[in-house]
Structure formats: C-alpha cells, structure tokens
Motif scaffolding. Structure first.
Motif, PDB file in Angstrom:
ATOM      1  N   GLY A 140      -7.776  -4.785   3.418  1.00 60.04           N
ATOM      2  CA  GLY A 140      -6.363  -5.077   4.377  1.00 60.04           C
ATOM      3  C   GLY A 140      -7.078  -6.032   5.376  1.00 60.04           C
ATOM      4  N   GLY A 141      -8.012  -6.953   4.847  1.00 61.54           N
ATOM      5  CA  GLY A 141      -8.386  -8.042   5.856  1.00 61.54           C
ATOM      6  C   GLY A 141      -7.105  -9.226   5.791  1.00 61.54           C
ATOM      7  N   ALA A 142      -6.548  -9.288   4.641  1.00 62.48           N
ATOM      8  CA  ALA A 142      -5.490 -10.273   4.383  1.00 62.48           C
ATOM      9  C   ALA A 142      -4.240  -9.617   4.748  1.00 62.48           C
ATOM     10  CB  ALA A 142      -5.617 -10.864   3.041  1.00 62.48           C
ATOM     11  N   GLY A 143      -3.969  -8.195   4.844  1.00 57.11           N
ATOM     12  CA  GLY A 143      -2.946  -7.599   5.369  1.00 57.11           C
ATOM     13  C   GLY A 143      -2.124  -7.060   4.173  1.00 57.11           C
ATOM     14  N   PHE A 144      -1.112  -6.306   4.345  1.00 56.72           N
ATOM     15  CA  PHE A 144      -0.235  -5.940   3.434  1.00 56.72           C
ATOM     16  C   PHE A 144       1.289  -6.321   3.797  1.00 56.72           C
ATOM     17  CE2 PHE A 144      -3.825  -2.890   3.102  1.00 56.72           C
ATOM     18  CZ  PHE A 144      -4.212  -2.819   1.631  1.00 56.72           C
ATOM     19  N   ASP A 145       2.110  -6.475   2.713  1.00 57.93           N
ATOM     20  CA  ASP A 145       3.578  -6.859   3.051  1.00 57.93           C
ATOM     21  C   ASP A 145       4.338  -5.666   3.451  1.00 57.93           C
ATOM     22  OD1 ASP A 145       3.698  -9.850   2.461  1.00 57.93           O
ATOM     23  OD2 ASP A 145       2.682  -9.014   0.603  1.00 57.93           O
ATOM     24  N   ALA A 146       3.678  -4.280   3.274  1.00 57.81           N
ATOM     25  CA  ALA A 146       4.458  -3.266   3.407  1.00 57.81           C
ATOM     26  C   ALA A 146       3.376  -1.884   3.173  1.00 57.81           C
ATOM     27  CB  ALA A 146       5.855  -2.976   2.382  1.00 57.81           C
ATOM     28  N   ILE A 147       3.346  -1.120   3.934  1.00 53.88           N
ATOM     29  CA  ILE A 147       2.732   0.211   3.763  1.00 53.88           C
ATOM     30  C   ILE A 147       3.796   1.318   3.921  1.00 53.88           C
ATOM     31  CG2 ILE A 147       0.712   1.833   4.503  1.00 53.88           C
ATOM     32  CD1 ILE A 147      -0.292  -0.778   5.978  1.00 53.88           C
ATOM     33  N   ARG A 148       3.798   1.982   2.791  1.00 54.06           N
ATOM     34  CA  ARG A 148       4.769   3.112   2.724  1.00 54.06           C
ATOM     35  C   ARG A 148       3.932   4.357   2.426  1.00 54.06           C
ATOM     36  NH1 ARG A 148       8.837   2.227  -2.115  1.00 54.06           N
ATOM     37  NH2 ARG A 148       7.302   0.577  -3.089  1.00 54.06           N
ATOM     38  N   VAL A 149       4.502   5.338   3.139  1.00 58.24           N
ATOM     39  CA  VAL A 149       3.535   6.736   3.487  1.00 58.24           C
ATOM     40  C   VAL A 149       4.677   7.898   2.945  1.00 58.24           C
ATOM     41  CG1 VAL A 149       2.025   8.127   4.873  1.00 58.24           C
ATOM     42  CG2 VAL A 149       2.101   5.746   5.060  1.00 58.24           C
ATOM     43  N   GLU A 150       4.196   8.782   2.228  1.00 61.44           N
ATOM     44  CA  GLU A 150       4.968   9.915   1.953  1.00 61.44           C
ATOM     45  C   GLU A 150       3.813  11.318   2.633  1.00 61.44           C
ATOM     46  OE1 GLU A 150       7.269  12.248  -1.665  1.00 61.44           O
ATOM     47  OE2 GLU A 150       5.649  11.040  -2.008  1.00 61.44           O
ATOM     48  N   GLY A 151       4.788  11.863   3.413  1.00 59.33           N
ATOM     49  CA  GLY A 151       3.816  13.009   4.356  1.00 59.33           C
ATOM     50  C   GLY A 151       3.679  12.567   5.592  1.00 59.33           C
ATOM     51  N   SER A 152       4.484  13.548   6.531  1.00 57.08           N
ATOM     52  CA  SER A 152       4.444  13.110   7.845  1.00 57.08           C
ATOM     53  C   SER A 152       3.146  13.099   8.559  1.00 57.08           C
ATOM     54  CB  SER A 152       5.590  14.102   8.790  1.00 57.08           C
ATOM     55  OG  SER A 152       4.842  15.350   8.491  1.00 57.08           O
ATOM     56  N   GLU A 153       2.035  13.960   8.228  1.00 57.15           N
ATOM     57  CA  GLU A 153       0.958  14.108   8.506  1.00 57.15           C
ATOM     58  C   GLU A 153       0.054  12.708   8.228  1.00 57.15           C
ATOM     59  OE1 GLU A 153      -3.125  16.851   8.478  1.00 57.15           O
ATOM     60  OE2 GLU A 153      -1.154  17.667   7.714  1.00 57.15           O
ATOM     61  N   LEU A 158       0.932  -1.224  -0.081  1.00 54.66           N
ATOM     62  CA  LEU A 158      -0.143  -0.034  -0.050  1.00 54.66           C
ATOM     63  C   LEU A 158       0.933   1.192  -0.018  1.00 54.66           C
ATOM     64  CD1 LEU A 158      -3.062   1.402   0.143  1.00 54.66           C
ATOM     65  CD2 LEU A 158      -2.630   1.115   2.857  1.00 54.66           C
ATOM     66  N   LEU A 159       0.713   1.982  -0.900  1.00 55.61           N
ATOM     67  CA  LEU A 159       1.630   3.337  -1.016  1.00 55.61           C
ATOM     68  C   LEU A 159       0.447   4.580  -0.631  1.00 55.61           C
ATOM     69  CD1 LEU A 159       3.530   2.632  -4.472  1.00 55.61           C
ATOM     70  CD2 LEU A 159       4.248   1.911  -1.846  1.00 55.61           C
ATOM     71  N   VAL A 160       0.892   5.406  -0.031  1.00 56.53           N
ATOM     72  CA  VAL A 160       0.154   6.421   0.382  1.00 56.53           C
ATOM     73  C   VAL A 160       0.758   7.708   0.136  1.00 56.53           C
ATOM     74  CG1 VAL A 160      -1.178   7.658   2.327  1.00 56.53           C
ATOM     75  CG2 VAL A 160      -0.939   5.187   2.184  1.00 56.53           C
ATOM     76  N   ASP A 161       0.193   8.693  -0.641  1.00 54.89           N
ATOM     77  CA  ASP A 161       0.846  10.056  -1.111  1.00 54.89           C
ATOM     78  C   ASP A 161      -0.036  11.113  -0.110  1.00 54.89           C
ATOM     79  OD1 ASP A 161       1.622  12.181  -2.106  1.00 54.89           O
ATOM     80  OD2 ASP A 161       0.679  12.071  -3.883  1.00 54.89           O
ATOM     81  N   GLY A 162       0.603  11.360   0.849  1.00 57.23           N
ATOM     82  CA  GLY A 162      -0.334  12.597   1.661  1.00 57.23           C
ATOM     83  C   GLY A 162       0.204  14.009   1.517  1.00 57.23           C
ATOM     84  N   LYS A 163       0.526  14.069   0.338  1.00 57.26           N
ATOM     85  CA  LYS A 163       1.030  15.610  -0.131  1.00 57.26           C
ATOM     86  C   LYS A 163       0.223  16.133  -1.080  1.00 57.26           C
ATOM     87  CE  LYS A 163       5.897  15.662   1.670  1.00 57.26           C
ATOM     88  NZ  LYS A 163       7.314  15.702   1.436  1.00 57.26           N
ATOM     89  N   GLY A 164       0.186  17.335  -1.139  1.00 53.80           N
ATOM     90  CA  GLY A 164      -0.447  18.059  -2.468  1.00 53.80           C
ATOM     91  C   GLY A 164      -2.008  18.188  -2.406  1.00 53.80           C
ATOM     92  N   LEU A 165      -2.562  18.414  -3.567  1.00 49.61           N
ATOM     93  CA  LEU A 165      -3.991  18.466  -3.713  1.00 49.61           C
ATOM     94  C   LEU A 165      -4.581  17.126  -3.656  1.00 49.61           C
ATOM     95  CD1 LEU A 165      -6.478  20.441  -4.533  1.00 49.61           C
ATOM     96  CD2 LEU A 165      -6.047  19.973  -6.961  1.00 49.61           C
TER      97      LEU A 165
END
Length: 393
Positions: free
Chosen positions: A216-229, A5-12
C-alpha cells in the motif's frame, strides 16, 4: 494501472485480494480456526537446545515448539567470533522473539530475536541504531536529503529502515507512521513487564493490514470491504497510520458476494490446479513435493521458445506469490540453444521476482538447463490454508 484491494471479512476465511488491472496479483488469507502468527512478538521459553542444528526450540504456546536458529539470536556475536547455540542460550531461558514464518504441517514456527515492525514507508528495528535507506533508492543528492529528513522525522531510539515508497510519500504520513510503529514497540515493552512465558506481547497484523503494509505504499485506487466488523477494523488502522487510504474504503453491500464479482473466487480456486495456463496456448505445470517445488514450462503451439519462456517468467512470479510457495523451486524452461537467450531469461526472471515481499533469489541455470531459485517460507502454502483441516504432511 488501476489497483484495488478487496477484503472479505466474513466466514472461516478472512481474505484480502489485490487486483491490478483486474487481475489477481496478491492474496492474503487468515483462518479463524488456525490464526496466523507471522509478525507476532512473543515472550517464549527455551525448552531444548539442538547443538547439531545450531538452534533452540522455544515454547510459544502452540502445539509444536518453534525453531530459533543461532543466526537469529540477539545480540549477535561480534564480527570474527563464532559462538555455539549453547553459549548464547540456556534451557529455561525466557526470550523475546518474533514469528517470521508460521507453523505448517509437522513443522513449528520459525522465530527471530531480530525484531522488526514494518510499515508502508518505514521499518522500525527496536534493537537497531540509526536510519538506513533502502537499496532501491538511487544514490545522489536526493538520497542524502531524504536521509536527513528521515532522521528528523523518526522518534529517537532504535533503528529505522526507510523503504523506497517513502521518497514519494507525504512527509506527514511518514512521520505519523513512525510514531505509530514506535508506540507499537512501547506497548510490547509494557506488556513484557510481569509477563510469564509463553505470552503474546504484540498481536500479528490481520490479512488486510498485511496487504496495506506490503503493497500500500503506492496506495490503492479503491478498497472494498465485505463485513462491517472488518470495515471498522481497517478504518481504525487507517485512521491511526494511513489516513490517505481511509477515504478510499467502502462497504460492499451488493447481493453478489464481493469475491464473486469479477470471478475472484474462481481465480482463487484455479490456484489449486497443478496446471496454470499461459495466454498464448502454453502452460505451467506446478508440482509441490515435501522437499521442493518443480515448475515445468510447456510451449503449446507457440513456435518461439524464448517468447514462451519470457511469458512464463511473469506467470511464475505471480503464481509463487499467490500460492505462497516457499523453499527450493526448480523451473524447467523450454530449451534455449543460444547463451545470450539463456542470460536474457535469467535476467527477466530475477527482475520479475525482485518486488516479491518474500525474499526470492534466482541462482542461475544448471548444466541440465534447470533454473534454481529459493523463496522464503512465510507459512503454509495456499493449498494448506484452503484445506478443511490442518494437513498432516
């Protein structure tokens, strides 16, 4: 197969992308200038009854009033008794509703009074009763044992749906989620006291949370997040109801933006093209109109129509999810002369869309060889979400 799961928490755009075996398979997007409200619980006010539509228009604080169909009014009429919308609601009445599809274009949001609060393993139905197991859980002693265990695990009051992933989950995680979902509804009830419509009682889940709940019931091998908030928000949510995911969350700090690693950005942009390539030279041509979406399967140089069609099936299911296409979909597959091949194709398509979080139904092939299907509308299609301004279509 590895899943991230990749999360981009920056920008519009606040985005959550799921990669399965390195391929983009699911995409969730929020716009900070046009926040999504799907899943929000609200106190609304009926502003108009539309007898011809058997629906009510409800003020919820948006530019357009939202639509509440008679079938979504609660409490529902008793079996065998049909009531008109004017017998169930009145103009000026305040109603507790949930957004089940966001507004888009010149159409307001779609509402329901049948509130449901989904989690990874459970769905809480505040107006429901009892514990009900997913149809995907096979019958037998294990199903009976699971039902008994769930009755002990969930708080009293309301109804509960046990999702298929609960069968393999840690009972402690399921119980933790049940308490959190029950607390969500208690918070909504507390917010209702003294509230005046329109008023939001329970905020909708953000894009990363929607991804975790639906997939996410089966989970993710990795969750990478961009943006501290975004990192703090997701860690807080996981600590409350998904501690098994919390240890897999990391902050992306590389020079290259997160969505440019593995060319996720390019994969998203390709979803705006009308043509989607197939791996053996064929392609899909996807045309969206106001009334429906048409998908044409082109075979390219591949000689076997059935093989090409079966390859197209998987890509059609993927494209529907990624582009968030809703409503009527008509697919023009390569012509198949044999009846058993046509049957095999329909079965394959039905299986491919069976795990779609949005309800997707395949109705079969017409006499003209066109496959008809529908997919629940859950808000704006991807092309509208990525548009710089709200579409006027």
């Amino acid at each position: 197969m590895n899943r991230e799961l990749l999360v981009d928490g920056k920008g519009l755009l606040r985005r959550a992308a799921v990669l399965t075996g390195g391929e983009l398979t699911d995409l969730y997007i929020d716009r900070t200038d046009r926040p999504a409200r799907m899943g929000a619980v609200l106190l609304g006010r009926v502003v108009r009854l539309a007898a011809g539509l058997e629906a009510a228009f409800v003020e919820i604080g948006e530019r357009l009033p939202a639509l509440l169909n008679a079938a979504d009014v609660r409490p529902a009429p008793k079996k065998g008794r049909e009531l008109r919308i004017g017998q169930m609601l009145r103009t000026g009445q305040e109603v507790v509703v949930q957004v089940k599809a966001d507004a888009h274009g010149d159409k307001g949001a779609v509402l329901t009074m049948d509130i449901s609060l989904p989690g990874r393993f459970l769905v809480h139905l505040p107006q429901g009763q009892g514990v009900h197991l997913s149809k995907r859980l096979a019958a037998g002693p294990q199903r009976t044992a699971l039902a008994a265990a769930m009755r002990d695990a969930v708080p009293p009051g309301g109804g509960w749906i046990v999702r298929a992933d609960a069968a393999e989950a840690d009972p402690g995680l399921v119980a933790l989620e049940a308490e959190a979902l029950y607390a969500d509804w208690r918070a909504a009830e507390s917010a209702l006291a003294g509230a005046e419509a329109p008023q939001e009682l329970l905020v909708p889940p953000a894009a990363p949370v929607r991804a975790c709940v639906e997939l996410g019931g089966a989970g993710f091998d990795a969750i990478r997040v961009e943006g501290s908030e975004a990192l703090l928000d997701l860690k807080r949510w996981c600590a409350e109801r998904a501690p098994d995911l919390a240890a897999r969350i990391t902050l992306h700090i590389a020079k290259l933006p997160l969505f440019e690693t593995g060319d996720v950005e390019g994969a998203i942009q390709s979803l705006l093209d009308r043509r989607a390539p197939l791996s053996h030279g064929g392609s899909l041509v996807i045309e969206r109109t106001e009334a429906l979406t048409v998908i044409d399967v082109n075979g390219g140089e591949r000689g076997n129509p059935l093989s090409t069609n079966l390859e197209a099936v998987r890509e059609i299911a993927r494209q529907l999810r990624l582009r968030n296409i809703g409503g009527i979909v008509v697919v023009d597959f390569i012509n198949l002369a044999k009846a058993y091949e046509r049957e095999q194709l329909i079965l394959a398509l039905s299986h491919a869309v069976s795990n779609d979080p949005a309800g997707t139904h395949v109705y079969g092939m017409s006499k003209l060889g066109l496959v008809e299907m529908t997919r629940s509308r859950r808000g704006p299609p991807l092309s509208d979400l990525l548009a710089p301004q709200a579409p006027t279509l």
